[in-house]
Design a protein around this motif. Structure first.
Motif, PDB file in Angstrom:
ATOM      1  N   ARG A 296      -8.829  26.073 -19.732  1.00  0.00           N
ATOM      2  CA  ARG A 296      -9.880  25.176 -20.228  1.00  0.00           C
ATOM      3  C   ARG A 296     -10.777  24.748 -19.065  1.00  0.00           C
ATOM      4  O   ARG A 296     -11.997  24.710 -19.188  1.00  0.00           O
ATOM      5  CB  ARG A 296      -9.237  23.965 -20.908  1.00  0.00           C
ATOM      6  CG  ARG A 296     -10.216  22.951 -21.442  1.00  0.00           C
ATOM      7  CD  ARG A 296     -11.105  23.581 -22.517  1.00  0.00           C
ATOM      8  NE  ARG A 296     -12.045  22.634 -23.045  1.00  0.00           N
ATOM      9  CZ  ARG A 296     -13.280  22.448 -22.567  1.00  0.00           C
ATOM     10  NH1 ARG A 296     -13.702  23.130 -21.536  1.00  0.00           N
ATOM     11  NH2 ARG A 296     -14.077  21.573 -23.118  1.00  0.00           N
TER      12      ARG A 296
ATOM     13  N   PRO B 231     -18.010  25.484 -23.355  1.00  0.00           N
ATOM     14  CA  PRO B 231     -17.809  24.593 -24.494  1.00  0.00           C
ATOM     15  C   PRO B 231     -18.184  23.149 -24.157  1.00  0.00           C
ATOM     16  O   PRO B 231     -18.016  22.704 -23.030  1.00  0.00           O
ATOM     17  CB  PRO B 231     -16.316  24.722 -24.794  1.00  0.00           C
ATOM     18  CG  PRO B 231     -15.704  25.215 -23.546  1.00  0.00           C
ATOM     19  CD  PRO B 231     -16.756  26.010 -22.828  1.00  0.00           C
TER      20      PRO B 231
ATOM     21  N   THR C 232     -17.001  30.233 -28.279  1.00  0.00           N
ATOM     22  CA  THR C 232     -16.779  30.113 -26.842  1.00  0.00           C
ATOM     23  C   THR C 232     -16.472  31.458 -26.205  1.00  0.00           C
ATOM     24  O   THR C 232     -16.953  31.763 -25.109  1.00  0.00           O
ATOM     25  CB  THR C 232     -15.633  29.123 -26.560  1.00  0.00           C
ATOM     26  OG1 THR C 232     -15.958  27.862 -27.155  1.00  0.00           O
ATOM     27  CG2 THR C 232     -15.409  28.944 -25.072  1.00  0.00           C
TER      28      THR C 232
ATOM     29  N   GLY D 231     -16.899  19.876 -25.288  1.00  0.00           N
ATOM     30  CA  GLY D 231     -15.750  19.381 -26.045  1.00  0.00           C
ATOM     31  C   GLY D 231     -14.751  20.510 -26.226  1.00  0.00           C
ATOM     32  O   GLY D 231     -14.553  21.339 -25.341  1.00  0.00           O
ATOM     33  N   GLU D 232     -14.127  20.570 -27.378  1.00  0.00           N
ATOM     34  CA  GLU D 232     -13.119  21.600 -27.658  1.00  0.00           C
ATOM     35  C   GLU D 232     -13.769  22.980 -27.775  1.00  0.00           C
ATOM     36  O   GLU D 232     -14.856  23.100 -28.343  1.00  0.00           O
ATOM     37  CB  GLU D 232     -12.396  21.283 -28.973  1.00  0.00           C
ATOM     38  CG  GLU D 232     -11.534  20.039 -28.908  1.00  0.00           C
ATOM     39  CD  GLU D 232     -10.339  20.206 -28.001  1.00  0.00           C
ATOM     40  OE1 GLU D 232      -9.687  21.274 -28.023  1.00  0.00           O
ATOM     41  OE2 GLU D 232     -10.059  19.263 -27.240  1.00  0.00           O
ATOM     42  N   PRO D 233     -13.111  24.025 -27.262  1.00  0.00           N
ATOM     43  CA  PRO D 233     -13.632  25.387 -27.458  1.00  0.00           C
ATOM     44  C   PRO D 233     -13.671  25.728 -28.948  1.00  0.00           C
ATOM     45  O   PRO D 233     -12.850  25.255 -29.731  1.00  0.00           O
ATOM     46  CB  PRO D 233     -12.615  26.272 -26.727  1.00  0.00           C
ATOM     47  CG  PRO D 233     -11.935  25.365 -25.755  1.00  0.00           C
ATOM     48  CD  PRO D 233     -11.921  24.008 -26.405  1.00  0.00           C
ATOM     49  N   THR D 234     -14.639  26.542 -29.330  1.00  0.00           N
ATOM     50  CA  THR D 234     -14.776  26.992 -30.713  1.00  0.00           C
ATOM     51  C   THR D 234     -14.727  28.512 -30.732  1.00  0.00           C
ATOM     52  O   THR D 234     -14.615  29.159 -29.686  1.00  0.00           O
ATOM     53  CB  THR D 234     -16.124  26.524 -31.318  1.00  0.00           C
ATOM     54  OG1 THR D 234     -17.180  27.213 -30.636  1.00  0.00           O
ATOM     55  CG2 THR D 234     -16.303  25.026 -31.188  1.00  0.00           C
TER      56      THR D 234
END
Length: 116
Positions: A55, A17, A25, A19-22
């Motif tokens: 993460r 990812p 991911t 940034g933030e996982p989507t």
């Protein structure tokens, strides 16, 4: 999607990812339930812990924990039960033996017995 006796599901890391996982991911894959080999047992994952450290495992940046490879099962802490009652045969517990271990994000997996 319920777990069956012959089909296993697992979440693999599909991409690192930014940034933030989507939703992209992780990818849900299905396949046959693994067959335990010599010195292994088949464990059913009852509970998975989704922790902040995961993460860091999604990234390939330097960290205290090794990164998960793209296409590999995402790992996390889990409470497991001996699915095929091999613990009794391997002398590591008894029927219904429950343990905690680092487990993949999949309901069933092979795990090596310590010392085997």
């Amino acid at each position: 999607m319920p777990q069956t006796a012959t089909e296993n599901r697992r979440f693999v890391l599909a991409e690192r990812p930014k940034g933030e996982p989507t939703a992209a991911t992780l990818r849900l894959e299905t396949g046959p339930v693994p067959v335990p080999g010599q010195g292994q047992m088949l464990l059913r994952i009852e509970y998975l812990s989704l922790d902040p450290y995961m993460r860091g495992r999604m990234s390939d940046a330097p960290s205290y924990a090794a990164p998960v490879a793209i296409g590999a099962v995402m790992e996390g802490g889990g409470s497991c039960a001996d699915r095929d009652l091999a613990c009794e045969r391997l002398q590591c517990g008894g029927p219904g033996f429950v343990l905690q271990r680092l487990a993949g994000l999949c309901p069933v997996g092979r795990h090596r017995r310590h010392g085997a």
